[in-house]
Write a protein that holds these residues in place. Structure first.
Motif, PDB file in Angstrom:
ATOM      1  N   PRO A  83       0.797  -1.233   0.000  1.00 46.04           N
ATOM      2  CA  PRO A  83       0.000   0.000   0.000  1.00 46.04           C
ATOM      3  C   PRO A  83       0.823   1.274   0.000  1.00 46.04           C
ATOM      4  N   GLY A  84       2.151   1.155   0.200  1.00 40.05           N
ATOM      5  CA  GLY A  84       3.002   2.338   0.125  1.00 40.05           C
ATOM      6  C   GLY A  84       3.135   3.040   1.450  1.00 40.05           C
ATOM      7  N   GLY A  85       3.028   4.378   1.431  1.00 40.78           N
ATOM      8  CA  GLY A  85       3.276   5.188   2.617  1.00 40.78           C
ATOM      9  C   GLY A  85       2.468   4.752   3.824  1.00 40.78           C
ATOM     10  N   ALA A  86       3.064   4.920   4.988  1.00 39.83           N
ATOM     11  CA  ALA A  86       2.409   4.550   6.233  1.00 39.83           C
ATOM     12  C   ALA A  86       1.082   5.273   6.372  1.00 39.83           C
ATOM     13  N   GLY A  87       0.084   4.551   6.837  1.00 41.84           N
ATOM     14  CA  GLY A  87      -1.217   5.147   7.076  1.00 41.84           C
ATOM     15  C   GLY A  87      -2.207   4.964   5.950  1.00 41.84           C
ATOM     16  N   TYR A  88      -1.787   4.362   4.833  1.00 43.63           N
ATOM     17  CA  TYR A  88      -2.676   4.208   3.693  1.00 43.63           C
ATOM     18  C   TYR A  88      -3.042   2.744   3.487  1.00 43.63           C
ATOM     19  N   PHE A  89      -4.330   2.455   3.407  1.00 43.54           N
ATOM     20  CA  PHE A  89      -4.782   1.149   2.952  1.00 43.54           C
ATOM     21  C   PHE A  89      -4.952   1.224   1.438  1.00 43.54           C
ATOM     22  N   ARG A  90      -5.095   0.074   0.789  1.00 45.89           N
ATOM     23  CA  ARG A  90      -5.287   0.054  -0.655  1.00 45.89           C
ATOM     24  C   ARG A  90      -6.245  -1.067  -1.048  1.00 45.89           C
ATOM     25  N   TYR A  91      -6.992  -0.808  -2.109  1.00 43.88           N
ATOM     26  CA  TYR A  91      -7.745  -1.842  -2.797  1.00 43.88           C
ATOM     27  C   TYR A  91      -7.070  -2.047  -4.153  1.00 43.88           C
ATOM     28  N   PHE A  92      -6.427  -3.185  -4.339  1.00 42.08           N
ATOM     29  CA  PHE A  92      -5.797  -3.520  -5.613  1.00 42.08           C
ATOM     30  C   PHE A  92      -6.819  -4.300  -6.436  1.00 42.08           C
ATOM     31  N   PHE A  93      -7.155  -3.792  -7.634  1.00 45.73           N
ATOM     32  CA  PHE A  93      -8.274  -4.380  -8.354  1.00 45.73           C
ATOM     33  C   PHE A  93      -7.944  -4.714  -9.800  1.00 45.73           C
ATOM     34  N   ASN A  94      -8.754  -5.611 -10.331  1.00 49.71           N
ATOM     35  CA  ASN A  94      -8.805  -5.885 -11.761  1.00 49.71           C
ATOM     36  C   ASN A  94     -10.222  -5.644 -12.255  1.00 49.71           C
ATOM     37  N   PHE A  95     -10.346  -5.320 -13.552  1.00 49.48           N
ATOM     38  CA  PHE A  95     -11.646  -5.221 -14.183  1.00 49.48           C
ATOM     39  C   PHE A  95     -12.080  -6.610 -14.646  1.00 49.48           C
ATOM     40  N   LEU A  96     -13.330  -6.978 -14.370  1.00 49.84           N
ATOM     41  CA  LEU A  96     -13.866  -8.254 -14.822  1.00 49.84           C
ATOM     42  C   LEU A  96     -14.403  -8.103 -16.242  1.00 49.84           C
ATOM     43  N   SER A  97     -14.074  -9.069 -17.088  1.00 43.83           N
ATOM     44  CA  SER A  97     -14.451  -8.992 -18.496  1.00 43.83           C
ATOM     45  C   SER A  97     -15.962  -9.041 -18.695  1.00 43.83           C
ATOM     46  N   LEU A  98     -16.425  -8.337 -19.706  1.00 46.60           N
ATOM     47  CA  LEU A  98     -17.826  -8.403 -20.105  1.00 46.60           C
ATOM     48  C   LEU A  98     -18.187  -9.759 -20.699  1.00 46.60           C
ATOM     49  N   ASN A  99     -17.193 -10.590 -20.961  1.00 46.58           N
ATOM     50  CA  ASN A  99     -17.443 -11.930 -21.482  1.00 46.58           C
ATOM     51  C   ASN A  99     -17.961 -12.878 -20.400  1.00 46.58           C
ATOM     52  N   CYS A 100     -17.886 -12.468 -19.136  1.00 44.94           N
ATOM     53  CA  CYS A 100     -18.294 -13.335 -18.030  1.00 44.94           C
ATOM     54  C   CYS A 100     -19.818 -13.337 -17.878  1.00 44.94           C
ATOM     55  N   THR A 101     -20.375 -14.521 -17.713  1.00 44.79           N
ATOM     56  CA  THR A 101     -21.806 -14.676 -17.463  1.00 44.79           C
ATOM     57  C   THR A 101     -21.995 -15.751 -16.393  1.00 44.79           C
ATOM     58  N   GLY A 102     -23.216 -15.873 -15.907  1.00 45.39           N
ATOM     59  CA  GLY A 102     -23.509 -16.926 -14.949  1.00 45.39           C
ATOM     60  C   GLY A 102     -22.713 -16.789 -13.661  1.00 45.39           C
ATOM     61  N   TYR A 103     -22.139 -17.894 -13.196  1.00 48.22           N
ATOM     62  CA  TYR A 103     -21.353 -17.889 -11.967  1.00 48.22           C
ATOM     63  C   TYR A 103     -19.867 -17.730 -12.283  1.00 48.22           C
ATOM     64  N   VAL A 104     -19.206 -16.880 -11.510  1.00 39.90           N
ATOM     65  CA  VAL A 104     -17.771 -16.661 -11.672  1.00 39.90           C
ATOM     66  C   VAL A 104     -17.083 -16.918 -10.329  1.00 39.90           C
ATOM     67  N   GLN A 105     -16.073 -17.783 -10.357  1.00 34.77           N
ATOM     68  CA  GLN A 105     -15.289 -18.056  -9.158  1.00 34.77           C
ATOM     69  C   GLN A 105     -14.110 -17.090  -9.091  1.00 34.77           C
ATOM     70  N   ILE A 106     -14.028 -16.355  -7.998  1.00 32.37           N
ATOM     71  CA  ILE A 106     -12.907 -15.454  -7.752  1.00 32.37           C
ATOM     72  C   ILE A 106     -12.019 -16.121  -6.711  1.00 32.37           C
ATOM     73  N   GLN A 107     -10.732 -16.232  -7.006  1.00 32.04           N
ATOM     74  CA  GLN A 107      -9.833 -16.893  -6.063  1.00 32.04           C
ATOM     75  C   GLN A 107      -8.486 -16.180  -6.012  1.00 32.04           C
ATOM     76  N   THR A 108      -7.945 -16.104  -4.800  1.00 32.16           N
ATOM     77  CA  THR A 108      -6.590 -15.578  -4.626  1.00 32.16           C
ATOM     78  C   THR A 108      -5.837 -16.442  -3.633  1.00 32.16           C
ATOM     79  N   VAL A 109      -4.531 -16.534  -3.824  1.00 31.47           N
ATOM     80  CA  VAL A 109      -3.632 -17.242  -2.902  1.00 31.47           C
ATOM     81  C   VAL A 109      -2.574 -16.243  -2.467  1.00 31.47           C
ATOM     82  N   PHE A 110      -2.429 -16.045  -1.147  1.00 29.90           N
ATOM     83  CA  PHE A 110      -1.541 -14.992  -0.658  1.00 29.90           C
ATOM     84  C   PHE A 110      -1.059 -15.301   0.757  1.00 29.90           C
ATOM     85  N   LYS A 111      -0.071 -14.530   1.181  1.00 31.90           N
ATOM     86  CA  LYS A 111       0.327 -14.509   2.588  1.00 31.90           C
ATOM     87  C   LYS A 111       0.695 -13.090   2.966  1.00 31.90           C
ATOM     88  N   VAL A 112       0.613 -12.774   4.268  1.00 38.12           N
ATOM     89  CA  VAL A 112       1.086 -11.482   4.767  1.00 38.12           C
ATOM     90  C   VAL A 112       2.609 -11.585   4.871  1.00 38.12           C
TER      91      VAL A 112
END
Length: 227
Positions: A83-112
């Motif tokens: 998130p950079g400088g102290a005191g700032y939170f961040r939302y890191f995002f991607n745009f979801l394609s207009l090609n998506c329909t129905g159910y979409v599984q969103i998944q991330t794998v991470f560690k602090v």
């Protein structure tokens, strides 16, 4: 929608209203009519400066404005989110394609990977309801079963206003499902008038102030039904 989300998205909304030369609603509607239902069209993130991005999002208004929003350029990892400088939170995002329909599984794998004591070890990861599972504390996350399954172990349901356990150095998978209906965003966009504001679909990973996340993957996959 939270007050924080409204404050972050407001500049995007105002900028889009005055961006008359390239209106996202109109361009997205044209894309939906011509390209979204082609056999080769696939659900996923919108690559930065790729065909869909240039055809629908580019120069249509400040849809990534706000001190809390950082566009990930359609990247699905790995990478470090800081998130950079102290005191700032961040939302890191991607745009979801207009090609998506129905159910979409969103998944991330991470560690602090790191955090600052002054802010504590607050929550992180997908910014909506999800299932969080442990993948161990090794140098790399540890899939189970056939070696490709990120479901993990010790799974917990993380819902709004419910803090889920999180530890520094431990790998986690987070999985969520969104339902877009049989025609996805295209169905709604094509029913709107050209001067109606409609924003590209954001999917975000949250990082608290002073926290660095080591993200191994961040994906959007169309599925037949929630598992």
């Amino acid at each position: 929608m939270s007050k924080v989300a409204i404050a972050v998205l407001l500049p995007c909304i105002l900028a889009a209203i005055v961006a008359a030369e390239r209106n996202y609603t109109t361009l997205a509607g044209e894309y939906c009519s011509e390209f979204a239902r082609l056999p080769e069209s696939k659900c996923g993130w919108v690559p930065y400066e790729g065909f869909e991005y240039n055809a629908t999002i580019d120069d249509t208004g400040c849809c990534d404005c706000g001190t809390g929003l950082v566009e990930m350029d359609g990247d699905d990892g790995p990478g470090i989110l800081d998130p950079g400088g102290a005191g700032y939170f961040r939302y890191f995002f991607n745009f979801l394609s207009l090609n998506c329909t129905g159910y979409v599984q969103i998944q991330t794998v991470f560690k602090v990977a790191d955090y600052m004591d002054i802010y504590g070890l607050a929550d992180a990861g997908l910014d909506f309801n999800k299932t969080r599972c442990s993948l161990g504390k090794g140098r790399k996350p540890e899939p189970i079963g056939n070696g490709k399954d990120w479901k993990g172990r010790d799974c917990v349901e993380c819902k709004e206003n419910v803090k889920c356990p999180i530890k520094e150095g431990e790998w986690y998978s987070e999985t969520a499902f969104i339902s877009l209906g049989p025609t996805g965003d295209c169905g709604e966009i094509q029913s709107l008038s050209a001067d109606t504001f409609y924003s590209p679909h954001h999917i975000s990973i949250y990082t608290n102030a002073g926290m660095k996340l080591d993200v191994q993957s961040f994906t959007a996959t169309q599925v037949k039904s929630p598992i």
